[in-house]
Design a protein around this motif. Structure first.
Motif, PDB file in Angstrom:
ATOM      1  N   GLU A  51       0.733  -1.134  -0.147  1.00 44.94           N
ATOM      2  CA  GLU A  51      -0.147  -0.137  -0.010  1.00 44.94           C
ATOM      3  C   GLU A  51       0.827   1.234  -0.056  1.00 44.94           C
ATOM      4  N   GLU A 161     -10.355 -12.749   0.837  1.00 52.44           N
ATOM      5  CA  GLU A 161     -10.056 -11.362   0.764  1.00 52.44           C
ATOM      6  C   GLU A 161      -8.495 -11.272  -0.044  1.00 52.44           C
ATOM      7  N   GLU A 162      -7.781 -11.969   0.504  1.00 50.65           N
ATOM      8  CA  GLU A 162      -6.370 -12.016  -0.130  1.00 50.65           C
ATOM      9  C   GLU A 162      -6.310 -12.316  -1.563  1.00 50.65           C
ATOM     10  N   SER A 165      -7.549  -9.511  -3.832  1.00 52.49           N
ATOM     11  CA  SER A 165      -6.740  -8.561  -3.961  1.00 52.49           C
ATOM     12  C   SER A 165      -5.705  -8.733  -4.946  1.00 52.49           C
TER      13      SER A 165
END
Length: 219
Positions: A51, A161-162, A165
């Motif tokens: 990020e 979720e991973e 992404s």
């Protein structure tokens, strides 16, 4: 865990530390000013390195130009590091993996959770059942154990979720292939990686997928 390491470094070792969470912001101008005003080593802890990749690279350029004593400690999952952080790889001086919990670590973790009234649903179980939950149900992995044991969040949700992404269909398919091999544990020839995975890496070059590892977290 990274936040705790930063806290201990500041409180126990009297170091100048800064912690950047996933939602945090690395203000380059302010850090450049801090670097110019102090002659003590600076320790910057950055959670979810992917990020903050662009800002981290900017900091490395400043550090190189000023020869400042700055250490950047990052944490990231392997899948996101491999997919998005290739440009940070040349700057890595050391790697540390979150491994399975040992027996004494399980007991110590339960003691700490009980001390701080953070056992979650484990509080309703007898002591031996609590240990069993961390030993067998949660596979001794620290992140899995803490999330599932204290908050009841299924690990499958974390993986989902991973998976979502990952920025390309090809990388997502490879992620599923590796998960299947890990989940079902079939015997695999040593040449599989060279025959199947290595050729696929050429297609991922633009994504920085340079290493394919089944471990979960990277620091």
């Amino acid at each position: 865990m990274l936040r705790r390491i930063a806290w201990d470094a500041a409180q126990l070792h009297n170091r100048l530390c800064f912690f950047i969470s996933r939602q945090g912001l690395i203000d380059i101008q302010r850090f450049e000013e801090i670097i110019s005003l102090t002659n003590v080593p600076i320790f910057l802890f950055v959670d979810n390195a992917s990020e903050h990749k662009i800002k981290i690279l900017e900091l490395f350029r400043i550090i190189s130009r000023t020869r400042a004593a700055v250490r950047i400690i990052c944490a990231e999952s392997f899948v996101l590091w491999n997919a998005l952080c290739d440009e940070l790889e040349p700057h890595v001086g050391a790697e540390y993996e979150m491994r399975y919990l040992a027996e004494n670590e399980i007991d110590g973790l339960l003691t700490k959770l009980d001390l701080h009234d953070s056992l979650g649903y484990l509080a309703n179980l007898p002591v031996d059942k609590r240990q069993s939950e961390l030993r067998f149900v949660h596979g001794r992995q620290l992140l899995v154990a803490l999330l599932e044991a204290t908050h009841g969040v299924p690990f499958v949700d974390i993986l989902t979720e991973e998976y979502k992404s990952i920025p390309s269909n090809e990388a997502r398919q490879l992620y599923l292939d590796i998960c299947c091999l890990h989940r079902f544990g079939p015997p695999v020839r040593a040449g599989l990686r060279e025959e199947k995975l290595v050729p696929m890496r050429a297609n991922f070059a633009s994504l920085g997928v340079t290493r394919m590892q089944g471990r979960y977290s990277r620091v």
